[in-house]
Design a protein around this motif. Structure first.
Motif, PDB file in Angstrom:
ATOM      1  N   MET A 120       0.859  -1.171   0.000  1.00 35.17           N
ATOM      2  CA  MET A 120       0.000   0.000   0.000  1.00 35.17           C
ATOM      3  C   MET A 120       0.906   1.235   0.000  1.00 35.17           C
ATOM      4  O   MET A 120       1.795   1.362   0.821  1.00 35.17           O
ATOM      5  CB  MET A 120      -0.882  -0.026   1.249  1.00 35.17           C
ATOM      6  CG  MET A 120      -1.946   1.017   1.241  1.00 35.17           C
ATOM      7  SD  MET A 120      -3.000   1.071   2.711  1.00 35.17           S
ATOM      8  CE  MET A 120      -3.662  -0.542   2.842  1.00 35.17           C
ATOM      9  N   ASP A 121       0.676   2.185  -0.925  1.00 33.59           N
ATOM     10  CA  ASP A 121       1.523   3.365  -0.977  1.00 33.59           C
ATOM     11  C   ASP A 121       1.159   4.347   0.136  1.00 33.59           C
ATOM     12  O   ASP A 121       0.174   4.172   0.855  1.00 33.59           O
ATOM     13  CB  ASP A 121       1.438   4.032  -2.358  1.00 33.59           C
ATOM     14  CG  ASP A 121       0.072   4.606  -2.667  1.00 33.59           C
ATOM     15  OD1 ASP A 121      -0.846   4.424  -1.853  1.00 33.59           O
ATOM     16  OD2 ASP A 121      -0.066   5.255  -3.713  1.00 33.59           O
ATOM     17  N   ASN A 122       1.969   5.376   0.296  1.00 34.80           N
ATOM     18  CA  ASN A 122       1.784   6.315   1.402  1.00 34.80           C
ATOM     19  C   ASN A 122       0.453   7.045   1.354  1.00 34.80           C
ATOM     20  O   ASN A 122      -0.165   7.278   2.392  1.00 34.80           O
ATOM     21  CB  ASN A 122       2.926   7.332   1.428  1.00 34.80           C
ATOM     22  CG  ASN A 122       4.193   6.750   1.994  1.00 34.80           C
ATOM     23  OD1 ASN A 122       4.151   5.752   2.711  1.00 34.80           O
ATOM     24  ND2 ASN A 122       5.325   7.349   1.677  1.00 34.80           N
ATOM     25  N   ASP A 123      -0.008   7.442   0.162  1.00 31.68           N
ATOM     26  CA  ASP A 123      -1.281   8.152   0.055  1.00 31.68           C
ATOM     27  C   ASP A 123      -2.444   7.278   0.504  1.00 31.68           C
ATOM     28  O   ASP A 123      -3.326   7.724   1.227  1.00 31.68           O
ATOM     29  CB  ASP A 123      -1.514   8.638  -1.376  1.00 31.68           C
ATOM     30  CG  ASP A 123      -0.557   9.756  -1.759  1.00 31.68           C
ATOM     31  OD1 ASP A 123      -0.076  10.473  -0.857  1.00 31.68           O
ATOM     32  OD2 ASP A 123      -0.279   9.912  -2.966  1.00 31.68           O
ATOM     33  N   ALA A 124      -2.440   6.043   0.076  1.00 28.17           N
ATOM     34  CA  ALA A 124      -3.502   5.119   0.474  1.00 28.17           C
ATOM     35  C   ALA A 124      -3.439   4.848   1.972  1.00 28.17           C
ATOM     36  O   ALA A 124      -4.465   4.746   2.640  1.00 28.17           O
ATOM     37  CB  ALA A 124      -3.389   3.813  -0.302  1.00 28.17           C
ATOM     38  N   ARG A 125      -2.250   4.759   2.514  1.00 26.13           N
ATOM     39  CA  ARG A 125      -2.092   4.533   3.945  1.00 26.13           C
ATOM     40  C   ARG A 125      -2.640   5.712   4.746  1.00 26.13           C
ATOM     41  O   ARG A 125      -3.267   5.535   5.779  1.00 26.13           O
ATOM     42  CB  ARG A 125      -0.614   4.319   4.259  1.00 26.13           C
ATOM     43  CG  ARG A 125      -0.383   3.511   5.489  1.00 26.13           C
ATOM     44  CD  ARG A 125       1.033   3.066   5.580  1.00 26.13           C
ATOM     45  NE  ARG A 125       1.411   2.549   4.267  1.00 26.13           N
ATOM     46  CZ  ARG A 125       2.628   2.291   3.876  1.00 26.13           C
ATOM     47  NH1 ARG A 125       3.624   2.469   4.665  1.00 26.13           N
ATOM     48  NH2 ARG A 125       2.884   1.833   2.678  1.00 26.13           N
ATOM     49  N   LEU A 131      -5.051   7.711   3.821  1.00 24.67           N
ATOM     50  CA  LEU A 131      -6.510   7.694   3.734  1.00 24.67           C
ATOM     51  C   LEU A 131      -7.126   6.691   4.701  1.00 24.67           C
ATOM     52  O   LEU A 131      -8.249   6.865   5.155  1.00 24.67           O
ATOM     53  CB  LEU A 131      -6.952   7.369   2.307  1.00 24.67           C
ATOM     54  CG  LEU A 131      -6.714   8.465   1.287  1.00 24.67           C
ATOM     55  CD1 LEU A 131      -7.089   7.960  -0.108  1.00 24.67           C
ATOM     56  CD2 LEU A 131      -7.469   9.725   1.619  1.00 24.67           C
ATOM     57  N   ARG A 132      -6.396   5.636   5.026  1.00 31.64           N
ATOM     58  CA  ARG A 132      -6.909   4.602   5.932  1.00 31.64           C
ATOM     59  C   ARG A 132      -6.509   4.842   7.388  1.00 31.64           C
ATOM     60  O   ARG A 132      -6.886   4.083   8.265  1.00 31.64           O
ATOM     61  CB  ARG A 132      -6.400   3.220   5.507  1.00 31.64           C
ATOM     62  CG  ARG A 132      -6.789   2.807   4.111  1.00 31.64           C
ATOM     63  CD  ARG A 132      -8.259   2.796   3.821  1.00 31.64           C
ATOM     64  NE  ARG A 132      -8.999   2.020   4.783  1.00 31.64           N
ATOM     65  CZ  ARG A 132     -10.321   2.077   4.946  1.00 31.64           C
ATOM     66  NH1 ARG A 132     -11.034   2.883   4.209  1.00 31.64           N
ATOM     67  NH2 ARG A 132     -10.918   1.352   5.834  1.00 31.64           N
ATOM     68  N   ASN A 133      -5.747   5.904   7.655  1.00 30.51           N
ATOM     69  CA  ASN A 133      -5.285   6.202   9.001  1.00 30.51           C
ATOM     70  C   ASN A 133      -6.378   6.942   9.772  1.00 30.51           C
ATOM     71  O   ASN A 133      -6.781   8.035   9.384  1.00 30.51           O
ATOM     72  CB  ASN A 133      -4.006   7.044   8.933  1.00 30.51           C
ATOM     73  CG  ASN A 133      -3.390   7.273  10.277  1.00 30.51           C
ATOM     74  OD1 ASN A 133      -4.041   7.178  11.310  1.00 30.51           O
ATOM     75  ND2 ASN A 133      -2.110   7.595  10.273  1.00 30.51           N
ATOM     76  N   GLN A 134      -6.848   6.372  10.869  1.00 32.23           N
ATOM     77  CA  GLN A 134      -7.915   6.977  11.675  1.00 32.23           C
ATOM     78  C   GLN A 134      -7.523   8.349  12.206  1.00 32.23           C
ATOM     79  O   GLN A 134      -8.377   9.195  12.387  1.00 32.23           O
ATOM     80  CB  GLN A 134      -8.260   6.063  12.858  1.00 32.23           C
ATOM     81  CG  GLN A 134      -9.145   4.913  12.516  1.00 32.23           C
ATOM     82  CD  GLN A 134     -10.600   5.321  12.351  1.00 32.23           C
ATOM     83  OE1 GLN A 134     -10.989   6.449  12.621  1.00 32.23           O
ATOM     84  NE2 GLN A 134     -11.395   4.404  11.886  1.00 32.23           N
ATOM     85  N   ASP A 135      -6.241   8.569  12.489  1.00 34.15           N
ATOM     86  CA  ASP A 135      -5.818   9.852  13.028  1.00 34.15           C
ATOM     87  C   ASP A 135      -5.805  10.955  11.974  1.00 34.15           C
ATOM     88  O   ASP A 135      -5.867  12.128  12.311  1.00 34.15           O
ATOM     89  CB  ASP A 135      -4.439   9.740  13.682  1.00 34.15           C
ATOM     90  CG  ASP A 135      -4.500   9.056  15.032  1.00 34.15           C
ATOM     91  OD1 ASP A 135      -5.546   9.177  15.709  1.00 34.15           O
ATOM     92  OD2 ASP A 135      -3.527   8.403  15.411  1.00 34.15           O
ATOM     93  N   ILE A 136      -5.716  10.599  10.716  1.00 35.25           N
ATOM     94  CA  ILE A 136      -5.666  11.594   9.647  1.00 35.25           C
ATOM     95  C   ILE A 136      -7.033  11.786   8.996  1.00 35.25           C
ATOM     96  O   ILE A 136      -7.456  12.907   8.738  1.00 35.25           O
ATOM     97  CB  ILE A 136      -4.627  11.180   8.583  1.00 35.25           C
ATOM     98  CG1 ILE A 136      -3.228  11.202   9.206  1.00 35.25           C
ATOM     99  CG2 ILE A 136      -4.682  12.105   7.378  1.00 35.25           C
ATOM    100  CD1 ILE A 136      -2.150  10.661   8.301  1.00 35.25           C
TER     101      ILE A 136
END
Length: 85
Positions: free
Chosen positions: A1-6, A8-13
């Motif tokens: 998973m690339d950084n952008d997708a990560r 988007l899936r990060n609850q803190d972001i």
């Protein structure tokens, strides 16, 4: 998973992961007929708008980080009696 997708899936972001997932599930269930999922899309837009306004207000007030962490967001939502969107 690339950084952008990560990100988007990060609850803190991303505070609207739940609404995003719900709209995606609706699209999958209705063979990508967008007319069937307009309520889900509106809920996602309202979520993004709400948290954007919170972020802007925190920036004005000098509160860091601009976007509250996931745990802090849960406390904020509990204080207002649930999701206002």
């Amino acid at each position: 998973m690339d950084n952008d997708a990560r990100k988007l899936r990060n609850q803190d972001i991303n505070p609207c992961i739940e609404e995003s997932d719900a709209s995606q599930r609706c699209l999958n269930a209705h063979n990508y007929d967008k007319a069937m999922c307009s309520a889900y899309f509106q809920r996602y837009k309202n979520c993004r708008k709400y948290w954007h306004n919170v972020m802007v207000q925190r920036r004005r007030d000098g509160v860091r980080p601009n976007m509250p962490a996931a745990a802090e967001r849960l406390e904020m939502l509990a204080a207002v009696g649930g999701k206002p969107y």
